[in-house]
Design a protein around this motif. Structure first.
Motif, PDB file in Angstrom:
ATOM      1  N   GLU A 211      -2.100   6.124  -3.878  1.00 34.59           N
ATOM      2  CA  GLU A 211      -1.984   6.040  -5.325  1.00 34.59           C
ATOM      3  C   GLU A 211      -1.616   4.665  -5.856  1.00 34.59           C
ATOM      4  O   GLU A 211      -1.955   4.340  -6.977  1.00 34.59           O
ATOM      5  CB  GLU A 211      -0.941   7.046  -5.808  1.00 34.59           C
ATOM      6  CG  GLU A 211      -1.364   8.478  -5.600  1.00 34.59           C
ATOM      7  CD  GLU A 211      -0.300   9.434  -6.073  1.00 34.59           C
ATOM      8  OE1 GLU A 211       0.431   9.112  -7.012  1.00 34.59           O
ATOM      9  OE2 GLU A 211      -0.210  10.515  -5.491  1.00 34.59           O
TER      10      GLU A 211
ATOM     11  N   ASN B 184       0.894  -1.149   0.000  1.00 32.81           N
ATOM     12  CA  ASN B 184       0.000   0.000   0.000  1.00 32.81           C
ATOM     13  C   ASN B 184       0.937   1.204   0.000  1.00 32.81           C
ATOM     14  O   ASN B 184       1.444   1.596   1.037  1.00 32.81           O
ATOM     15  CB  ASN B 184      -0.844  -0.092   1.280  1.00 32.81           C
ATOM     16  CG  ASN B 184      -1.762   1.064   1.489  1.00 32.81           C
ATOM     17  OD1 ASN B 184      -1.800   1.998   0.719  1.00 32.81           O
ATOM     18  ND2 ASN B 184      -2.491   1.013   2.579  1.00 32.81           N
TER      19      ASN B 184
ATOM     20  N   VAL C   4      -6.410   2.413  -9.371  1.00 32.51           N
ATOM     21  CA  VAL C   4      -7.421   1.814  -8.506  1.00 32.51           C
ATOM     22  C   VAL C   4      -8.723   2.577  -8.666  1.00 32.51           C
ATOM     23  O   VAL C   4      -8.725   3.788  -8.899  1.00 32.51           O
ATOM     24  CB  VAL C   4      -6.988   1.785  -7.014  1.00 32.51           C
ATOM     25  CG1 VAL C   4      -5.775   0.897  -6.825  1.00 32.51           C
ATOM     26  CG2 VAL C   4      -6.709   3.168  -6.485  1.00 32.51           C
ATOM     27  N   GLU C   5      -9.808   1.874  -8.576  1.00 28.60           N
ATOM     28  CA  GLU C   5     -11.140   2.473  -8.648  1.00 28.60           C
ATOM     29  C   GLU C   5     -11.703   2.458  -7.241  1.00 28.60           C
ATOM     30  O   GLU C   5     -12.112   1.412  -6.733  1.00 28.60           O
ATOM     31  CB  GLU C   5     -12.013   1.657  -9.589  1.00 28.60           C
ATOM     32  CG  GLU C   5     -13.336   2.291  -9.876  1.00 28.60           C
ATOM     33  CD  GLU C   5     -14.079   1.544 -10.965  1.00 28.60           C
ATOM     34  OE1 GLU C   5     -15.282   1.298 -10.746  1.00 28.60           O
ATOM     35  OE2 GLU C   5     -13.477   1.217 -12.004  1.00 28.60           O
ATOM     36  N   ILE C   6     -11.687   3.601  -6.591  1.00 27.82           N
ATOM     37  CA  ILE C   6     -12.094   3.686  -5.194  1.00 27.82           C
ATOM     38  C   ILE C   6     -13.615   3.697  -5.109  1.00 27.82           C
ATOM     39  O   ILE C   6     -14.272   4.546  -5.702  1.00 27.82           O
ATOM     40  CB  ILE C   6     -11.500   4.946  -4.535  1.00 27.82           C
ATOM     41  CG1 ILE C   6      -9.972   4.893  -4.631  1.00 27.82           C
ATOM     42  CG2 ILE C   6     -11.958   5.076  -3.088  1.00 27.82           C
ATOM     43  CD1 ILE C   6      -9.292   6.188  -4.297  1.00 27.82           C
ATOM     44  N   ARG C   7     -14.156   2.747  -4.360  1.00 28.68           N
ATOM     45  CA  ARG C   7     -15.602   2.648  -4.155  1.00 28.68           C
ATOM     46  C   ARG C   7     -16.011   3.006  -2.739  1.00 28.68           C
ATOM     47  O   ARG C   7     -17.134   3.410  -2.495  1.00 28.68           O
ATOM     48  CB  ARG C   7     -16.088   1.231  -4.481  1.00 28.68           C
ATOM     49  CG  ARG C   7     -15.935   0.863  -5.931  1.00 28.68           C
ATOM     50  CD  ARG C   7     -16.766   1.820  -6.784  1.00 28.68           C
ATOM     51  NE  ARG C   7     -16.614   1.583  -8.187  1.00 28.68           N
ATOM     52  CZ  ARG C   7     -17.543   1.044  -8.952  1.00 28.68           C
ATOM     53  NH1 ARG C   7     -18.679   0.661  -8.441  1.00 28.68           N
ATOM     54  NH2 ARG C   7     -17.315   0.886 -10.235  1.00 28.68           N
ATOM     55  N   GLU C   8     -15.110   2.807  -1.785  1.00 22.63           N
ATOM     56  CA  GLU C   8     -15.372   3.154  -0.384  1.00 22.63           C
ATOM     57  C   GLU C   8     -14.079   3.629   0.237  1.00 22.63           C
ATOM     58  O   GLU C   8     -13.025   3.071  -0.023  1.00 22.63           O
ATOM     59  CB  GLU C   8     -15.895   1.940   0.390  1.00 22.63           C
ATOM     60  CG  GLU C   8     -17.231   1.431  -0.100  1.00 22.63           C
ATOM     61  CD  GLU C   8     -17.717   0.239   0.697  1.00 22.63           C
ATOM     62  OE1 GLU C   8     -17.365   0.118   1.885  1.00 22.63           O
ATOM     63  OE2 GLU C   8     -18.445  -0.571   0.117  1.00 22.63           O
TER      64      GLU C   8
ATOM     65  N   ALA D 236     -10.757   5.818   1.365  1.00 27.74           N
ATOM     66  CA  ALA D 236      -9.661   6.453   0.648  1.00 27.74           C
ATOM     67  C   ALA D 236      -8.589   5.410   0.375  1.00 27.74           C
ATOM     68  O   ALA D 236      -8.487   4.409   1.087  1.00 27.74           O
ATOM     69  CB  ALA D 236      -9.085   7.587   1.492  1.00 27.74           C
ATOM     70  N   TRP D 237      -7.806   5.650  -0.643  1.00 24.78           N
ATOM     71  CA  TRP D 237      -6.745   4.723  -0.980  1.00 24.78           C
ATOM     72  C   TRP D 237      -5.570   5.521  -1.515  1.00 24.78           C
ATOM     73  O   TRP D 237      -5.760   6.501  -2.232  1.00 24.78           O
ATOM     74  CB  TRP D 237      -7.229   3.726  -2.047  1.00 24.78           C
ATOM     75  CG  TRP D 237      -6.349   2.535  -2.129  1.00 24.78           C
ATOM     76  CD1 TRP D 237      -5.323   2.344  -3.016  1.00 24.78           C
ATOM     77  CD2 TRP D 237      -6.379   1.384  -1.298  1.00 24.78           C
ATOM     78  NE1 TRP D 237      -4.723   1.145  -2.782  1.00 24.78           N
ATOM     79  CE2 TRP D 237      -5.354   0.531  -1.726  1.00 24.78           C
ATOM     80  CE3 TRP D 237      -7.169   0.997  -0.223  1.00 24.78           C
ATOM     81  CZ2 TRP D 237      -5.097  -0.693  -1.130  1.00 24.78           C
ATOM     82  CZ3 TRP D 237      -6.928  -0.225   0.373  1.00 24.78           C
ATOM     83  CH2 TRP D 237      -5.899  -1.054  -0.081  1.00 24.78           C
TER      84      TRP D 237
END
Length: 115
Positions: A53, A8, A44-48, A50-51
């Motif tokens: 890069e 990560n 990445v496709e963030i759906r929920e 935070a993430w």
């Protein structure tokens, strides 16, 4: 059982030459442990939530190989090339078998919580 090394990472705005060297050399450290990239430098496709890069997922035949790779002198020599320039977290984790049933896990957790 398959195991994974998951990174990560939070790359800086400017990537240092050491990071390119790290990327050029990492595969050779994985080869003798059966490691292969499943995810590397993909959007990445963030759906929920935070993430950061960057997400990296490396697959190994088993947790023993993942541990041996991470502890290997070849990989240990490369680590500072990344960590001196990119903040992040790295974990090793066992995968689940093909017969994994989350319902059984829920039942076991429910029974344990009730005890």
């Amino acid at each position: 059982m398959t195991a994974y090394a998951i990174g990560n990472l939070r790359p800086p705005a400017r990537v240092d030459e050491d990071v390119f060297v790290y990327m050029e050399r990492i595969q050779s450290t994985l080869d003798s442990f059966g490691g292969r990239f499943l995810v590397h430098n993909q959007a990445v496709e963030i759906r929920e939530g935070a993430w950061p890069e960057a997400l990296v997922i490396i697959e190994f035949p088993a947790i023993e190989e993942a541990r041996a790779w991470y502890a290997s002198p070849a990989y240990q020599a490369l680590i500072p090339l990344r960590t001196d320039h990119i903040a992040g977290d790295v974990v090793l984790v066992d995968g689940v078998g093909s017969d994994y049933d989350p319902g059984r896990t829920a039942a076991a957790l429910r029974a344990s919580a009730a005890a």
